[in-house]
Design an enzyme around this catalytic site. Structure first.
Site, mmCIF file in Angstrom:
data_model
loop_
_atom_site.group_PDB
_atom_site.id
_atom_site.type_symbol
_atom_site.label_atom_id
_atom_site.label_comp_id
_atom_site.label_asym_id
_atom_site.label_seq_id
_atom_site.Cartn_x
_atom_site.Cartn_y
_atom_site.Cartn_z
ATOM 1 N N SER A 114 0.918 -1.381 0.178
ATOM 2 C CA SER A 114 -0.042 0.084 0.058
ATOM 3 C C SER A 114 0.887 1.044 0.092
ATOM 4 O O SER A 114 2.001 1.297 0.620
ATOM 5 C CB SER A 114 -0.915 0.123 1.276
ATOM 6 N N LYS A 139 2.442 -3.756 7.093
ATOM 7 C CA LYS A 139 2.691 -3.924 5.452
ATOM 8 C C LYS A 139 4.224 -3.701 5.445
ATOM 9 O O LYS A 139 4.939 -4.254 4.803
ATOM 10 C CB LYS A 139 1.957 -2.978 4.849
#
Length: 225
Positions: A114, A139
């Protein structure tokens, strides 16, 4: 890719992963998908995907699915979750997939992350960062684990995701300051095109729709050919 090798896809039950599943099968590629529940297994099998039930958070499930006699060409992972979902797979699930991919001798690992992870944190507003901060930390840990694994990797960081048909205007860039939206179907196309592009090897790329930028800014598009 040879006809005997296949793509191993984690996250195919929804969102970008589901779009990738449809894109890959449309290209006549052999795909095996790891699903946590059987809810969408029949739908995926109808389009020609081999389904293996298992949880990415369970090392045994992941190794059973990946360490077989069939060579895996590429692992694609879109797994993750929302801040409200308790233990998310963003880091531990991807870590298990990456470690199993190393054991399986996988040629390439494509991680859909992301914008906001790693050095692209500079693209986010304070408000967005406050809302997504905990997810982005996970992430980033997954990205770092992949980079350290020794696998050939491609990390694609989409911007804000929309569930509209593909526009064909999805672009990749190495510029971490770029922020905008992109349709999930366009992310799937960019991931699919990255499969056999050596230019994407060991690259971290942001993905946006060139017509959906949040702020006008000149940037260099990353070409896949």
């Amino acid at each position: 890719m040879t006809s005997a090798s296949y793509i191993f896809l984690a996250g195919a039950s929804r969102g970008v992963g589901r779009e990738i599943a449809q894109y890959l099968t449309a290209q006549q590629l052999k795909v095996k998908a790891l699903l946590r529940t059987a809810a969408v297994a029949t739908e995926l099998e109808k389009i020609g995907i081999e389904v293996v039930l298992g949880d990415a958070l369970n090392v045994g499930d992941v190794e059973r699915a990946m360490l077989t006699d069939e060579p895996i060409h590429t692992v694609i992972s879109t797994i993750g979750g929302l801040p409200s979902e308790g233990e998310r797979a963003d880091y531990p699930g991807n870590r298990n997939l990456i470690d199993a991919a190393v054991k399986a001798g996988v040629q390439k690992f494509i991680l859909v992350s992301s914008i906001g992870a790693g050095n692209s944190i500079v693209a986010l507003s304070p408000q967005v960062l406050a809302a997504l901060g905990t997810v982005l930390v996970e992430k980033d840990k997954a990205e770092q684990h992949l980079i350290a694994s020794g696998l050939t990797y491609t990390i694609i960081r989409p911007g804000g995701l929309k569930s509209e048909p593909a526009t064909g205007n999805g672009v990749l860039t190495e510029d971490p300051h770029i922020i905008g939206s992109i349709n999930r179907a366009d992310v799937a196309q960019l991931v699919g095109r990255s499969l056999n592009s050596d230019r994407t090897n060991n690259k971290i790329l942001s993905a946006v729709d060139r017509n959906m930028l949040f702020a006008q800014r000149e940037f260099a598009e990353f070409t896949l050919e």
